[in-house]
Design a protein around this motif. Sequence first.
Motif, PDB file in Angstrom:
ATOM      1  N   ARG A 300       0.846  -1.194   0.000  1.00 25.38           N
ATOM      2  CA  ARG A 300       0.000   0.000   0.000  1.00 25.38           C
ATOM      3  C   ARG A 300       0.877   1.237   0.000  1.00 25.38           C
ATOM      4  O   ARG A 300       1.064   1.895   1.020  1.00 25.38           O
ATOM      5  N   LYS A 301       1.435   1.544  -1.144  1.00 21.20           N
ATOM      6  CA  LYS A 301       2.196   2.769  -1.280  1.00 21.20           C
ATOM      7  C   LYS A 301       1.238   3.939  -1.127  1.00 21.20           C
ATOM      8  O   LYS A 301       0.054   3.829  -1.426  1.00 21.20           O
ATOM      9  N   PRO A 302       1.708   5.096  -0.681  1.00 20.90           N
ATOM     10  CA  PRO A 302       0.810   6.214  -0.443  1.00 20.90           C
ATOM     11  C   PRO A 302       0.025   6.612  -1.688  1.00 20.90           C
ATOM     12  O   PRO A 302       0.593   7.029  -2.678  1.00 20.90           O
ATOM     13  N   GLY A 303      -1.292   6.416  -1.621  1.00 21.29           N
ATOM     14  CA  GLY A 303      -2.154   6.826  -2.714  1.00 21.29           C
ATOM     15  C   GLY A 303      -2.097   5.955  -3.944  1.00 21.29           C
ATOM     16  O   GLY A 303      -2.667   6.296  -4.970  1.00 21.29           O
ATOM     17  N   LEU A 304      -1.377   4.838  -3.892  1.00 24.29           N
ATOM     18  CA  LEU A 304      -1.184   4.019  -5.082  1.00 24.29           C
ATOM     19  C   LEU A 304      -2.214   2.893  -5.098  1.00 24.29           C
ATOM     20  O   LEU A 304      -1.956   1.788  -4.648  1.00 24.29           O
ATOM     21  N   GLY A 305      -3.416   3.199  -5.630  1.00 21.29           N
ATOM     22  CA  GLY A 305      -4.449   2.184  -5.770  1.00 21.29           C
ATOM     23  C   GLY A 305      -4.237   1.387  -7.044  1.00 21.29           C
ATOM     24  O   GLY A 305      -3.147   1.373  -7.623  1.00 21.29           O
ATOM     25  N   LYS A 306      -5.315   0.716  -7.509  1.00 19.58           N
ATOM     26  CA  LYS A 306      -5.177  -0.117  -8.708  1.00 19.58           C
ATOM     27  C   LYS A 306      -4.784   0.705  -9.919  1.00 19.58           C
ATOM     28  O   LYS A 306      -3.910   0.301 -10.698  1.00 19.58           O
ATOM     29  N   ASP A 307      -5.431   1.856 -10.104  1.00 21.10           N
ATOM     30  CA  ASP A 307      -5.083   2.699 -11.250  1.00 21.10           C
ATOM     31  C   ASP A 307      -3.659   3.230 -11.136  1.00 21.10           C
ATOM     32  O   ASP A 307      -2.918   3.308 -12.122  1.00 21.10           O
ATOM     33  N   GLY A 308      -3.282   3.604  -9.901  1.00 18.64           N
ATOM     34  CA  GLY A 308      -1.925   4.104  -9.686  1.00 18.64           C
ATOM     35  C   GLY A 308      -0.883   3.049 -10.003  1.00 18.64           C
ATOM     36  O   GLY A 308       0.188   3.355 -10.540  1.00 18.64           O
ATOM     37  N   ALA A 309      -1.179   1.793  -9.665  1.00 17.88           N
ATOM     38  CA  ALA A 309      -0.251   0.700  -9.965  1.00 17.88           C
ATOM     39  C   ALA A 309      -0.078   0.534 -11.471  1.00 17.88           C
ATOM     40  O   ALA A 309       1.026   0.254 -11.955  1.00 17.88           O
ATOM     41  N   LEU A 310      -1.175   0.730 -12.223  1.00 15.58           N
ATOM     42  CA  LEU A 310      -1.092   0.654 -13.689  1.00 15.58           C
ATOM     43  C   LEU A 310      -0.250   1.799 -14.247  1.00 15.58           C
ATOM     44  O   LEU A 310       0.538   1.607 -15.182  1.00 15.58           O
ATOM     45  N   VAL A 311      -0.415   2.983 -13.649  1.00 16.88           N
ATOM     46  CA  VAL A 311       0.383   4.134 -14.081  1.00 16.88           C
ATOM     47  C   VAL A 311       1.870   3.860 -13.805  1.00 16.88           C
ATOM     48  O   VAL A 311       2.736   4.165 -14.626  1.00 16.88           O
ATOM     49  N   ALA A 312       2.144   3.276 -12.649  1.00 11.80           N
ATOM     50  CA  ALA A 312       3.533   2.937 -12.320  1.00 11.80           C
ATOM     51  C   ALA A 312       4.108   1.957 -13.332  1.00 11.80           C
ATOM     52  O   ALA A 312       5.271   2.063 -13.737  1.00 11.80           O
ATOM     53  N   ASP A 313       3.286   1.007 -13.766  1.00  7.31           N
ATOM     54  CA  ASP A 313       3.743   0.057 -14.786  1.00  7.31           C
ATOM     55  C   ASP A 313       4.050   0.767 -16.101  1.00  7.31           C
ATOM     56  O   ASP A 313       5.014   0.437 -16.801  1.00  7.31           O
ATOM     57  N   LEU A 314       3.229   1.759 -16.445  1.00  6.56           N
ATOM     58  CA  LEU A 314       3.474   2.532 -17.666  1.00  6.56           C
ATOM     59  C   LEU A 314       4.775   3.330 -17.542  1.00  6.56           C
ATOM     60  O   LEU A 314       5.529   3.469 -18.518  1.00  6.56           O
ATOM     61  N   LEU A 315       5.024   3.858 -16.349  1.00 13.15           N
ATOM     62  CA  LEU A 315       6.260   4.604 -16.136  1.00 13.15           C
ATOM     63  C   LEU A 315       7.483   3.691 -16.285  1.00 13.15           C
ATOM     64  O   LEU A 315       8.516   4.101 -16.824  1.00 13.15           O
ATOM     65  N   LYS A 316       7.342   2.455 -15.823  1.00 16.21           N
ATOM     66  CA  LYS A 316       8.457   1.508 -15.966  1.00 16.21           C
ATOM     67  C   LYS A 316       8.697   1.168 -17.436  1.00 16.21           C
ATOM     68  O   LYS A 316       9.837   0.989 -17.865  1.00 16.21           O
TER      69      LYS A 316
END
Length: 393
Positions: A300-316
Amino acid sequence: MHVHSLITDSATLANLCSRWSQADFIAVDTEFMRESTYWPELCLIQVADTEEAAAIDPMAPGLDLTPLLELLTNNEDVLKVFHAGGQDIEIVYNLTGKTPHPLFDTQVAAMALGQGEQIGYSNLVDSWLGIQIDKGARFTDWSRRPLDQRQVDYAVGDVTHLARIFPRMLERLRKTGRGQWLDQEMERLADPANYANDPDVAWKRVRINSRKADVLGRLKAIARWRELEARGKDLPRGRIVKDETLADLASHPPKRQGDLAKVRGLSPTWAGNEIGARLMAAIAAAGPLPESEMPPREDRKPGLGKDGALVADLLKLLLKIRARDIDVAPRLLARSDELELLAAGQRHGLSILEGWRYDQFGHDALDLVEGRLGFAVKGGKLKMTRTEEETAA
């Protein structure tokens, strides 16, 4: 280059260090053993500049290493060049309480030159000099004396090759304008805090599933106890207690010393000896871990919900594309935790939003999370593309 015979006397070493102190840089390497000790046992030190090289025997009776240690830690005019130098730097820190400075690590520099994230020394030498290193002496017992000439030649080769590679690498960095990219990384490597080995934070290296404050408090206490026991006996931590046993003791603490005989991974003799008593005292004195020291939740990263996790994947994905385009190791541009924080909405205190990292990657990363950048497939290749809104602007 003149290669000296093995240095075993203080006068010869002092004269060498006096000459090395006038060099622009020195290449440095060490050979050590740490399989059966807490402190790495320094067995050999190799140094070279462009003119002369030597292996120095720190185990030689009466040898005074002070001139060499002064050169490494107090001479700011001479650059110290290592390859994957973390453990070499740790040894110098253990001896002096200081780290070599200024320093340059060729493994880190190779990241900026598109040679991967952790290029090995033999591959580095092959790629820059076309020399295949004889690895026959690689796993030698460096603590045994006398050393034969083949061992000494092998060890000195590590710095003579490095002394040839470094100027070429520096020239390439200057031509590509990437030298300044490495300044922050080299200062981080030289930070003494990386090598302090504080017993009060030893628990952070132990994997445990629980997040209960009382369990983590016990883990902190007994990890500290283990660190001090290992130091006092000069034994590897795992020889005292293995990590998994520490985690088990923290989660299921024995009520009395006699119960230690039932703990998997501990000797039954601990049920009645002094080391067992010291362990029980550490467990009894442990309190809950303060809230301020609680580790962040991995899931549970701060504010990193399901959509945030997808955004993080896009950033990677963006990171991989950008690293490929500019031929640099991805890890030099950004760390995964920073990408997740950016995806979660954080905009301050991130290295990817500062300096050269912002210019090379952070600007695009910010545009991606804020909708000004997307992906497209062109000619069979995945590329970045600006959105219509950004193009119109």
